[in-house]
Scaffold this motif. Structure first.
Motif, PDB file in Angstrom:
ATOM      1  N   MET A   1       4.293  24.937  -0.277  1.00 25.01           N
ATOM      2  CA  MET A   1       3.398  23.806  -0.439  1.00 25.01           C
ATOM      3  C   MET A   1       2.930  23.770  -1.893  1.00 25.01           C
ATOM      4  SD  MET A   1       0.191  22.839   2.064  1.00 25.01           S
ATOM      5  CE  MET A   1       1.205  22.520   3.488  1.00 25.01           C
ATOM      6  N   ASN A   2       2.898  22.574  -2.471  1.00 26.50           N
ATOM      7  CA  ASN A   2       2.452  22.432  -3.850  1.00 26.50           C
ATOM      8  C   ASN A   2       1.427  21.299  -3.947  1.00 26.50           C
ATOM      9  OD1 ASN A   2       3.866  19.925  -4.016  1.00 26.50           O
ATOM     10  ND2 ASN A   2       5.734  21.002  -4.602  1.00 26.50           N
ATOM     11  N   LYS A   3       0.932  21.055  -5.173  1.00 24.87           N
ATOM     12  CA  LYS A   3      -0.100  20.028  -5.374  1.00 24.87           C
ATOM     13  C   LYS A   3       0.328  18.676  -4.828  1.00 24.87           C
ATOM     14  CE  LYS A   3      -2.673  21.546  -9.423  1.00 24.87           C
ATOM     15  NZ  LYS A   3      -3.034  21.246 -10.816  1.00 24.87           N
ATOM     16  N   GLU A   4       1.538  18.256  -5.168  1.00 17.68           N
ATOM     17  CA  GLU A   4       2.006  16.932  -4.756  1.00 17.68           C
ATOM     18  C   GLU A   4       2.050  16.801  -3.240  1.00 17.68           C
ATOM     19  OE1 GLU A   4       3.556  18.828  -7.185  1.00 17.68           O
ATOM     20  OE2 GLU A   4       2.710  17.648  -8.817  1.00 17.68           O
ATOM     21  N   GLN A   5       2.509  17.848  -2.563  1.00 22.98           N
ATOM     22  CA  GLN A   5       2.570  17.820  -1.097  1.00 22.98           C
ATOM     23  C   GLN A   5       1.180  17.741  -0.478  1.00 22.98           C
ATOM     24  OE1 GLN A   5       4.902  21.439  -0.889  1.00 22.98           O
ATOM     25  NE2 GLN A   5       6.658  20.322  -0.062  1.00 22.98           N
ATOM     26  N   LEU A  71      -3.724  21.860   7.120  1.00 20.59           N
ATOM     27  CA  LEU A  71      -3.818  22.945   6.130  1.00 20.59           C
ATOM     28  C   LEU A  71      -4.213  24.292   6.731  1.00 20.59           C
ATOM     29  CD1 LEU A  71      -5.490  21.204   3.046  1.00 20.59           C
ATOM     30  CD2 LEU A  71      -3.074  21.686   3.454  1.00 20.59           C
ATOM     31  N   GLY A  72      -4.564  24.333   7.998  1.00 17.99           N
ATOM     32  CA  GLY A  72      -4.996  25.581   8.612  1.00 17.99           C
ATOM     33  C   GLY A  72      -6.503  25.712   8.593  1.00 17.99           C
ATOM     34  N   MET A 116       0.373  29.796   9.635  1.00 18.01           N
ATOM     35  CA  MET A 116       1.428  29.119  10.379  1.00 18.01           C
ATOM     36  C   MET A 116       1.539  27.634  10.025  1.00 18.01           C
ATOM     37  SD  MET A 116       1.260  31.105  14.047  1.00 18.01           S
ATOM     38  CE  MET A 116      -0.317  30.447  14.500  1.00 18.01           C
ATOM     39  N   ILE A 117       0.529  27.070   9.387  1.00 22.76           N
ATOM     40  CA  ILE A 117       0.589  25.658   9.011  1.00 22.76           C
ATOM     41  C   ILE A 117       0.999  25.497   7.549  1.00 22.76           C
ATOM     42  CG2 ILE A 117      -0.744  23.530   8.740  1.00 22.76           C
ATOM     43  CD1 ILE A 117      -2.290  24.398  11.258  1.00 22.76           C
ATOM     44  N   SER A 118       0.220  26.069   6.633  1.00 24.25           N
ATOM     45  CA  SER A 118       0.510  25.896   5.199  1.00 24.25           C
ATOM     46  C   SER A 118       1.630  26.813   4.717  1.00 24.25           C
ATOM     47  CB  SER A 118      -0.747  26.163   4.371  1.00 24.25           C
ATOM     48  OG  SER A 118      -1.079  27.542   4.443  1.00 24.25           O
ATOM     49  N   GLN A 119       1.898  27.885   5.464  1.00 21.25           N
ATOM     50  CA  GLN A 119       2.933  28.869   5.144  1.00 21.25           C
ATOM     51  C   GLN A 119       2.561  29.788   3.974  1.00 21.25           C
ATOM     52  OE1 GLN A 119       5.855  29.243   7.200  1.00 21.25           O
ATOM     53  NE2 GLN A 119       4.479  27.968   8.400  1.00 21.25           N
ATOM     54  N   HIS A 120       1.300  29.772   3.515  1.00 18.67           N
ATOM     55  CA  HIS A 120       0.955  30.693   2.434  1.00 18.67           C
ATOM     56  C   HIS A 120       0.600  32.060   3.025  1.00 18.67           C
ATOM     57  CE1 HIS A 120      -3.299  29.698   3.305  1.00 18.67           C
ATOM     58  NE2 HIS A 120      -3.633  30.706   2.528  1.00 18.67           N
TER      59      HIS A 120
END
Length: 155
Positions: A1-5, A71-72, A116-120
């Motif tokens: 995930m990045n800023k644009e997403q 975003l979790g 599990m949502i943002s994947q970070h």
């Protein structure tokens, strides 16, 4: 995930967040610091919110179920991790990651989890204090090894 997403995600959910909180367009625009006209353009998908407005929405509505669904449980952690490329210092105590998090590894007093949502990824200690966050698994694993190889109590 990045800023644009994240900008696109939040732009697409702004109307739902506003409705969830029961705000008029005027009130929502006032809260996040934009004109009603700009908010209408965002809600209709004609423009994107921009990074500053996205951060404002995440900060001011971090308890929103709509926001948490994309975003979790800790939207600000996602925003902070993206903004700084990672977070590498002890932070506030978390809830421990029982709902939104999958445990990847545990070493000593530290555990590596993935949202599990943002994947970070993040590293928590046994007291649920967040020590590190990143979107890079290799970087997270390296930091986990670094923390546990020191063998000391960091609290």
């Amino acid at each position: 995930m990045n800023k644009e997403q994240v900008i696109e995600l939040i732009s697409n959910k702004t109307r739902l967040i506003r409705v969830e909180k029961g705000y008029s367009q005027e009130k929502m625009a006032e809260i996040i610091g934009i004109s009603k006209k700009t908010l209408v353009q965002i809600e209709k998908g004609r423009t994107l919110a921009g990074w500053t407005n996205t951060v404002a929405v995440c900060a001011l509505f971090r308890d929103s179920e709509v926001l948490q669904s994309v975003l979790g449980d800790e939207p600000l952690e996602v925003i902070e991790t993206i903004a700084h490329n990672n977070v590498d210092r002890p932070k506030s105590k978390s809830m421990g990651g029982k709902v939104w998090w999958k445990e990847i590894a545990k070493k000593g007093e530290f555990r590596l989890q993935q949202n599990m949502i943002s994947q970070h990824y993040r590293i928590l200690d046994d007291d649920h204090v967040r020590w590190f966050s990143t979107f890079d698994l290799e970087e997270a694993t390296s930091r986990l090894n670094e923390l546990t190889s020191r063998g000391g109590n960091y609290k």
